[in-house]
Design a protein around this motif. Structure first.
Motif, PDB file in Angstrom:
ATOM      1  N   VAL A 238       1.016  -1.290  -0.007  1.00  0.00           N
ATOM      2  CA  VAL A 238       0.104   0.071  -0.126  1.00  0.00           C
ATOM      3  C   VAL A 238       0.995   1.066  -0.081  1.00  0.00           C
ATOM      4  CG1 VAL A 238      -1.818   1.547   1.321  1.00  0.00           C
ATOM      5  CG2 VAL A 238      -1.992  -1.065   1.227  1.00  0.00           C
ATOM      6  N   GLY A 239       2.194   1.171   0.727  1.00  0.00           N
ATOM      7  CA  GLY A 239       2.750   2.370   0.671  1.00  0.00           C
ATOM      8  C   GLY A 239       4.008   2.092   1.589  1.00  0.00           C
ATOM      9  N   ALA A 240       4.766   3.068   1.764  1.00  0.00           N
ATOM     10  CA  ALA A 240       5.956   3.062   2.828  1.00  0.00           C
ATOM     11  C   ALA A 240       5.681   3.764   4.159  1.00  0.00           C
ATOM     12  CB  ALA A 240       7.166   3.933   2.162  1.00  0.00           C
ATOM     13  N   THR A 241       6.493   3.643   5.098  1.00  0.00           N
ATOM     14  CA  THR A 241       6.292   4.503   6.374  1.00  0.00           C
ATOM     15  C   THR A 241       7.402   4.684   6.809  1.00  0.00           C
ATOM     16  OG1 THR A 241       4.789   4.809   8.306  1.00  0.00           O
ATOM     17  CG2 THR A 241       5.920   2.669   7.789  1.00  0.00           C
ATOM     18  N   LEU A 242       7.588   5.528   7.820  1.00  0.00           N
ATOM     19  CA  LEU A 242       8.702   5.780   8.522  1.00  0.00           C
ATOM     20  C   LEU A 242       8.302   5.379  10.184  1.00  0.00           C
ATOM     21  CD1 LEU A 242      10.158   9.482   7.626  1.00  0.00           C
ATOM     22  CD2 LEU A 242      10.854   7.055   6.900  1.00  0.00           C
ATOM     23  N   THR A 243       9.237   4.655  10.769  1.00  0.00           N
ATOM     24  CA  THR A 243       8.613   4.293  12.100  1.00  0.00           C
ATOM     25  C   THR A 243       9.849   4.234  13.027  1.00  0.00           C
ATOM     26  OG1 THR A 243       7.469   2.357  13.334  1.00  0.00           O
ATOM     27  CG2 THR A 243       8.929   1.829  11.267  1.00  0.00           C
ATOM     28  N   VAL A 244       9.809   3.659  14.055  1.00  0.00           N
ATOM     29  CA  VAL A 244      10.992   3.658  14.934  1.00  0.00           C
ATOM     30  C   VAL A 244      11.509   2.246  15.095  1.00  0.00           C
ATOM     31  CG1 VAL A 244      10.159   5.384  16.463  1.00  0.00           C
ATOM     32  CG2 VAL A 244       9.256   3.486  16.909  1.00  0.00           C
ATOM     33  N   THR A 245      12.868   2.268  15.664  1.00  0.00           N
ATOM     34  CA  THR A 245      13.477   1.075  15.735  1.00  0.00           C
ATOM     35  C   THR A 245      13.032  -0.161  16.622  1.00  0.00           C
ATOM     36  OG1 THR A 245      15.063   1.935  17.258  1.00  0.00           O
ATOM     37  CG2 THR A 245      15.884   1.937  15.009  1.00  0.00           C
ATOM     38  N   SER A 246      12.275   0.449  17.516  1.00  0.00           N
ATOM     39  CA  SER A 246      11.574  -0.399  18.559  1.00  0.00           C
ATOM     40  C   SER A 246      10.533  -1.171  18.020  1.00  0.00           C
ATOM     41  CB  SER A 246      11.123   0.325  19.789  1.00  0.00           C
ATOM     42  OG  SER A 246      10.168   1.310  19.316  1.00  0.00           O
ATOM     43  N   VAL A 247      10.045  -1.178  16.848  1.00  0.00           N
ATOM     44  CA  VAL A 247       9.030  -2.145  16.258  1.00  0.00           C
ATOM     45  C   VAL A 247       9.659  -2.855  15.237  1.00  0.00           C
ATOM     46  CG1 VAL A 247       7.427  -0.228  16.920  1.00  0.00           C
ATOM     47  CG2 VAL A 247       8.265  -0.427  14.551  1.00  0.00           C
ATOM     48  N   GLN A 248      11.029  -2.952  15.101  1.00  0.00           N
ATOM     49  CA  GLN A 248      11.399  -3.868  13.995  1.00  0.00           C
ATOM     50  C   GLN A 248      11.395  -5.241  14.411  1.00  0.00           C
ATOM     51  OE1 GLN A 248      15.354  -1.400  13.655  1.00  0.00           O
ATOM     52  NE2 GLN A 248      14.849  -1.923  11.536  1.00  0.00           N
ATOM     53  N   HIS A 249      10.810  -5.729  15.776  1.00  0.00           N
ATOM     54  CA  HIS A 249      10.712  -7.179  16.070  1.00  0.00           C
ATOM     55  C   HIS A 249       9.613  -7.497  15.044  1.00  0.00           C
ATOM     56  CE1 HIS A 249       7.600  -4.968  18.325  1.00  0.00           C
ATOM     57  NE2 HIS A 249       7.059  -5.975  18.306  1.00  0.00           N
ATOM     58  N   ILE A 250       8.609  -6.562  14.498  1.00  0.00           N
ATOM     59  CA  ILE A 250       7.617  -7.158  13.749  1.00  0.00           C
ATOM     60  C   ILE A 250       8.119  -7.596  12.448  1.00  0.00           C
ATOM     61  CG2 ILE A 250       5.481  -6.302  12.549  1.00  0.00           C
ATOM     62  CD1 ILE A 250       5.289  -4.320  14.690  1.00  0.00           C
ATOM     63  N   GLN A 251       8.144  -8.677  12.068  1.00  0.00           N
ATOM     64  CA  GLN A 251       8.886  -9.399  10.891  1.00  0.00           C
ATOM     65  C   GLN A 251       7.846  -9.980  10.189  1.00  0.00           C
ATOM     66  OE1 GLN A 251      11.972  -8.779   9.763  1.00  0.00           O
ATOM     67  NE2 GLN A 251      12.373  -7.726  11.430  1.00  0.00           N
ATOM     68  N   GLN A 252       7.660  -9.828   8.884  1.00  0.00           N
ATOM     69  CA  GLN A 252       6.576 -10.527   7.919  1.00  0.00           C
ATOM     70  C   GLN A 252       6.779 -10.692   6.672  1.00  0.00           C
ATOM     71  OE1 GLN A 252       2.621  -8.227   7.694  1.00  0.00           O
ATOM     72  NE2 GLN A 252       3.483  -7.235   9.254  1.00  0.00           N
ATOM     73  N   SER A 253       6.375 -11.488   6.018  1.00  0.00           N
ATOM     74  CA  SER A 253       6.637 -11.750   4.539  1.00  0.00           C
ATOM     75  C   SER A 253       6.202 -10.120   3.511  1.00  0.00           C
ATOM     76  CB  SER A 253       5.982 -12.741   3.862  1.00  0.00           C
ATOM     77  OG  SER A 253       6.327 -12.913   2.473  1.00  0.00           O
ATOM     78  N   GLY A 254       7.333  -9.910   3.013  1.00  0.00           N
ATOM     79  CA  GLY A 254       6.765  -8.662   2.177  1.00  0.00           C
ATOM     80  C   GLY A 254       7.539  -7.330   2.644  1.00  0.00           C
ATOM     81  N   LEU A 255       7.956  -7.453   3.724  1.00  0.00           N
ATOM     82  CA  LEU A 255       8.257  -6.227   4.696  1.00  0.00           C
ATOM     83  C   LEU A 255       9.819  -6.113   4.908  1.00  0.00           C
ATOM     84  CD1 LEU A 255       7.333  -3.681   6.333  1.00  0.00           C
ATOM     85  CD2 LEU A 255       7.261  -5.399   8.457  1.00  0.00           C
ATOM     86  N   VAL A 256      10.498  -5.077   4.610  1.00  0.00           N
ATOM     87  CA  VAL A 256      11.817  -4.675   4.969  1.00  0.00           C
ATOM     88  C   VAL A 256      11.922  -3.343   5.663  1.00  0.00           C
ATOM     89  CG1 VAL A 256      12.616  -6.099   2.943  1.00  0.00           C
ATOM     90  CG2 VAL A 256      12.348  -3.633   2.586  1.00  0.00           C
ATOM     91  N   TYR A 257      13.035  -3.389   6.259  1.00  0.00           N
ATOM     92  CA  TYR A 257      13.405  -2.048   7.121  1.00  0.00           C
ATOM     93  C   TYR A 257      14.660  -1.717   6.722  1.00  0.00           C
ATOM     94  CZ  TYR A 257       9.882  -3.516  10.614  1.00  0.00           C
ATOM     95  OH  TYR A 257       8.806  -4.008  11.328  1.00  0.00           O
ATOM     96  N   ARG A 258      14.856  -0.125   6.323  1.00  0.00           N
ATOM     97  CA  ARG A 258      16.146   0.190   5.975  1.00  0.00           C
ATOM     98  C   ARG A 258      16.446   1.676   6.724  1.00  0.00           C
ATOM     99  NH1 ARG A 258      16.446  -3.931   4.172  1.00  0.00           N
ATOM    100  NH2 ARG A 258      16.638  -4.743   2.140  1.00  0.00           N
TER     101      ARG A 258
END
Length: 300
Positions: A238-258
């Motif tokens: 649907v789109g991109a987002t800016l988030t915080v490092t404390s939620v990077q435990h949320i891992q799912q197919s189709g998602l990457v953090y940079r």
């Protein structure tokens, strides 16, 4: 009816001797006899049969003894409970937290509190955005809030417990996902997913502020109430987002953090409470938090 009369009655009933009872109570015998007479007069019954050689309970005295013992035991329990509450060993503390961003800090605090003070009840309120938690701490409807700086409300104090950075979350098949880091300005034309506006989300505020500093306003095409849903929408393309490092435990197919290119954009997480909150239980929780959630050293 005075408590000293009840203590006097128990002592005489257990000793069956006024002299020994007086010694036990560390008082002279005549005042003890006067207290027993006053108690009998108030009750309208004779509690003891006494003569020059012996003292024994009457049937009224025998009936009175166990209830009086219960009263004294209950009084002692109440006194100990009050003292324990004053030390913060009992009580209730209400805590507001956001959810995904508290997944590490909140359990560490609650486990430590339950180990140190098992009689303290923690009343948890989830899905409480940081600014909302801060407002509720300020108005007294929450004792403690997981918030982010700045904290400007009068009467509210805080202690930093974590430092986070803004990162970019992207669909894994997005062209920018191939980069090691993402410059903010290249997101200018991208659709964004984020928390609803004007709901107290400091992450949304940080995202908008970072994008504006890079020269554009983020085009938010979808809003969602929590990080789990937002990141699921990112994974769905649907789109991109800016988030915080404390939620990077949320891992799912189709998602990457940079990480974002350039100097890190940091946000400090904190515990906030009213300085004038009289709760001893809150003070006990804050003392536990000093060890369970120590203030991090400043980042280089």
């Amino acid at each position: 009816m005075e408590l000293r009369h009840l203590f006097a009655f128990i002592a005489v009933a257990e000793e069956l001797h006024f002299g020994r009872a007086a010694k036990r109570l560390q008082m002279a015998q005549p005042p003890l006899s006067q207290q027993i007479r006053r108690l009998e007069k108030e009750l309208g019954v004779q509690l003891f049969e006494r003569n020059t050689r012996s003292v024994r309970l009457t049937s009224a005295g025998e009936s009175f003894l166990q209830p009086v013992r219960t009263v004294i035991e209950d009084l002692d329990t109440a006194v100990q409970a009050a003292k324990a509450a004053g030390r913060g060993e009992y009580g209730r503390v209400s805590i507001g937290f956001a959810g995904a961003s508290s997944h590490e800090t909140l359990p560490r605090l609650t486990r430590a509190v339950r180990a140190a003070h098992p009689a303290i009840e923690l009343v948890m309120t989830g899905q409480t955005y940081a600014n909302v938690a801060l407002a509720r701490v300020a108005d007294g409807s929450l004792d403690l809030g997981f918030v982010r700086l700045p904290v400007t409300q009068p009467g509210v104090t805080f202690r930093v417990i974590d430092e986070e950075e803004l990162v970019c979350a992207l669909p894994s098949d997005h062209p920018l996902a191939a980069r090691e880091s993402v410059p903010l300005e290249v997101l200018a034309g991208e659709p964004f997913v984020s928390f609803p506006a004007n709901t107290g989300s400091t992450v949304r505020d940080a995202m908008v502020g970072a994008c504006e500093a890079a020269g554009f306003n983020p085009r938010v095409v979808q809003e969602a109430p929590d990080s789990y849903t937002i990141l699921a929408l990112v994974a769905a393309g649907v789109g991109a987002t800016l988030t915080v490092t404390s939620v990077q435990h949320i891992q799912q197919s189709g998602l990457v953090y940079r990480p974002l290119a350039g100097p890190p954009i940091r946000r400090q997480a904190a515990l906030a409470w009213r300085a004038d909150n009289p709760s001893a239980a809150l003070r006990a929780v804050l003392a536990v938090a000093e060890e369970a959630l120590p203030t991090p050293r400043p980042a280089d």
